[in-house]
Design a protein around this motif. Sequence first.
Motif, short mmCIF file in Angstrom:
data_model
loop_
_atom_site.label_atom_id
_atom_site.label_comp_id
_atom_site.label_asym_id
_atom_site.label_seq_id
_atom_site.Cartn_x
_atom_site.Cartn_y
_atom_site.Cartn_z
N TYR A 99 -15.83 -4.01 0.84
CA TYR A 99 -14.43 -4.40 1.05
C TYR A 99 -14.35 -5.44 2.17
CZ TYR A 99 -9.39 -3.88 1.88
OH TYR A 99 -8.04 -4.12 2.03
N ASP A 100 -15.05 -5.20 3.26
CA ASP A 100 -15.06 -6.17 4.37
C ASP A 100 -15.61 -7.51 3.90
OD1 ASP A 100 -14.00 -4.38 6.21
OD2 ASP A 100 -15.96 -3.72 6.94
N HIS A 101 -16.66 -7.46 3.11
CA HIS A 101 -17.27 -8.69 2.59
C HIS A 101 -16.29 -9.44 1.70
CE1 HIS A 101 -20.07 -11.47 0.71
NE2 HIS A 101 -19.78 -10.96 -0.48
N ARG A 102 -15.62 -8.72 0.80
CA ARG A 102 -14.68 -9.36 -0.10
C ARG A 102 -13.48 -9.92 0.68
NH1 ARG A 102 -16.75 -11.71 -3.21
NH2 ARG A 102 -14.63 -12.34 -3.74
N ALA A 103 -13.03 -9.22 1.71
CA ALA A 103 -11.92 -9.71 2.52
C ALA A 103 -12.30 -11.01 3.21
CB ALA A 103 -11.51 -8.67 3.55
N GLU A 104 -13.50 -11.05 3.74
CA GLU A 104 -13.98 -12.27 4.40
C GLU A 104 -14.07 -13.42 3.41
OE1 GLU A 104 -17.87 -13.88 6.93
OE2 GLU A 104 -17.72 -11.77 6.32
N GLN A 105 -14.60 -13.13 2.22
CA GLN A 105 -14.71 -14.17 1.20
C GLN A 105 -13.33 -14.64 0.74
OE1 GLN A 105 -17.70 -15.57 -0.13
NE2 GLN A 105 -18.45 -14.55 1.72
N GLY A 106 -12.35 -13.72 0.78
CA GLY A 106 -11.00 -14.08 0.36
C GLY A 106 -10.15 -14.69 1.46
N GLY A 107 -10.73 -14.84 2.64
CA GLY A 107 -10.01 -15.47 3.74
C GLY A 107 -8.96 -14.58 4.38
N ALA A 108 -9.08 -13.27 4.20
CA ALA A 108 -8.10 -12.34 4.77
C ALA A 108 -8.58 -11.84 6.13
CB ALA A 108 -7.90 -11.16 3.82
N ARG A 109 -7.66 -11.81 7.07
CA ARG A 109 -7.98 -11.29 8.41
C ARG A 109 -7.53 -9.83 8.49
NH1 ARG A 109 -9.20 -14.75 12.52
NH2 ARG A 109 -9.25 -16.99 12.03
N LEU A 110 -8.47 -8.94 8.35
CA LEU A 110 -8.15 -7.52 8.28
C LEU A 110 -9.01 -6.74 9.26
CD1 LEU A 110 -8.17 -7.15 4.39
CD2 LEU A 110 -6.18 -7.58 5.85
N ALA A 136 -12.91 -2.05 7.54
CA ALA A 136 -12.56 -1.06 6.54
C ALA A 136 -12.94 0.35 6.99
CB ALA A 136 -13.26 -1.37 5.21
N VAL A 137 -12.13 1.32 6.57
CA VAL A 137 -12.41 2.72 6.85
C VAL A 137 -13.04 3.36 5.61
CG1 VAL A 137 -10.51 2.90 8.48
CG2 VAL A 137 -10.11 3.43 6.07
N THR A 138 -13.68 4.50 5.79
CA THR A 138 -14.28 5.20 4.66
C THR A 138 -13.39 6.38 4.27
OG1 THR A 138 -15.61 6.61 6.12
CG2 THR A 138 -16.61 4.56 5.32
N GLU A 172 -12.18 5.63 -3.98
CA GLU A 172 -11.15 6.11 -3.05
C GLU A 172 -11.15 5.29 -1.76
OE1 GLU A 172 -7.99 8.76 -2.14
OE2 GLU A 172 -9.13 8.50 -3.99
N THR A 173 -12.31 4.86 -1.32
CA THR A 173 -12.40 4.04 -0.11
C THR A 173 -11.69 2.71 -0.30
OG1 THR A 173 -14.45 5.07 0.67
CG2 THR A 173 -14.01 2.83 1.41
N ILE A 174 -11.90 2.08 -1.46
CA ILE A 174 -11.22 0.81 -1.73
C ILE A 174 -9.71 1.03 -1.78
CG2 ILE A 174 -10.98 -1.12 -3.31
CD1 ILE A 174 -13.70 -0.99 -1.98
N ILE A 175 -9.28 2.08 -2.48
CA ILE A 175 -7.84 2.37 -2.60
C ILE A 175 -7.22 2.60 -1.22
CG2 ILE A 175 -6.15 4.06 -3.43
CD1 ILE A 175 -8.00 4.52 -5.84
N ALA A 176 -7.90 3.37 -0.36
CA ALA A 176 -7.38 3.68 0.96
C ALA A 176 -7.20 2.42 1.81
CB ALA A 176 -8.31 4.66 1.68
N ASN A 177 -8.14 1.51 1.73
CA ASN A 177 -8.05 0.29 2.52
C ASN A 177 -7.00 -0.67 1.99
OD1 ASN A 177 -10.22 0.20 4.76
ND2 ASN A 177 -11.30 1.08 3.03
N VAL A 178 -6.85 -0.70 0.67
CA VAL A 178 -5.77 -1.52 0.10
C VAL A 178 -4.42 -0.96 0.53
CG1 VAL A 178 -4.64 -2.25 -2.03
CG2 VAL A 178 -7.13 -2.33 -1.87
N GLY A 179 -4.29 0.36 0.51
CA GLY A 179 -3.04 0.97 0.97
C GLY A 179 -2.75 0.63 2.41
N ARG A 180 -3.78 0.63 3.23
CA ARG A 180 -3.61 0.28 4.64
C ARG A 180 -3.18 -1.18 4.81
NH1 ARG A 180 -8.91 -0.69 8.09
NH2 ARG A 180 -8.74 -2.58 6.80
N ASP A 181 -3.73 -2.07 3.96
CA ASP A 181 -3.53 -3.50 4.11
C ASP A 181 -2.50 -4.08 3.15
OD1 ASP A 181 -5.52 -3.49 6.07
OD2 ASP A 181 -7.12 -3.80 4.60
N LYS A 182 -1.71 -3.23 2.51
CA LYS A 182 -0.77 -3.72 1.49
C LYS A 182 0.26 -4.68 2.07
CE LYS A 182 2.34 0.27 1.90
NZ LYS A 182 2.96 1.41 1.17
N ASP A 183 0.64 -4.50 3.34
CA ASP A 183 1.62 -5.39 3.94
C ASP A 183 1.06 -6.80 4.14
OD1 ASP A 183 3.46 -3.36 4.00
OD2 ASP A 183 3.07 -2.81 6.09
#
Length: 274
Positions: free
Chosen positions: A71-82, A85-87, A133-144
């Motif tokens: 998730y962290d890798h994909r966020a970096e590749q997507g240019g998102a500052r997040l 990621a939590v587990t 579930e880890t991906i879902i949890a982080n998307v929920g955290r970063d939905k805003d």
Amino acid sequence: MISAAEFAAYNREVARIGDRAAADVESSVLAWCRSHDDATVAEKREAAKLIMEGFVQGYDDVAAEFAAQWYDHRAEQGGARLDQAVTMTTYGPDSVDAVARYQARKLAKGGDAAFAKACGEFARDDAFRSLNETIIANVGRDKDKGVRFARVPTGFETCTFCLMLASRGAVYHTRKSAGEFKHFHRRCDCKIVPGFGDDPDAELVEGVRPEELYERYKQFKEIDEDESLTSADKDAAKRAVLGSPGPPVVYEKPKEAFAHERGGSYDLAAHEAL
């Protein structure tokens, strides 16, 4: 967009984690049962619970950590500052107990090997659930921050419900917004993929397009609604749509007869695939 090569590498590593979890649990349960020939069903069940509890927790952690890193890798590749990621793991003593009690029924018919194999499959499935579930949890955290997720089928264990969810694209923020998203079936090989763009219909993974998944979903739905087909017929037809021959099927009627029967087109498709 995630390249097909990168996504394939991700799936290979996920499969490796799941296979290790299944193999460790299966071999350990089987070894215990065979070294305790005079053990009762209840004793084998309780031993399997203890074995599963240790391995399932461990491999759930491994799968969740791998998903968080991805998730962290994909966020970096997507240019998102997040934030990092939590587990999130799905292990629970109640689920282990329920599986052990249910699968212990196999001891009478299938013996120790079938029981051990079923316990191993649970360990694999739980690791996959922790990954998703880890991906879902982080998307929920970063939905805003505009992060969404999509469900992406990756193999031949895809059901109609999987395709329905996958065909919607990257429109989900939480499990609640995805309907009954928690209902991953046994051996489900769908992956949760994060998206960091604005287009819910975007091709998050190279070659996986929501509109094409929707067409496949309609084919599956049509097969499901065909009352002339048996469960085995439907499974064969769906595997034909997915491009997999599946298990051997023996037909008791000539191939030419299919064309004259309701639902025969599905049988023909399955016949060709086989």
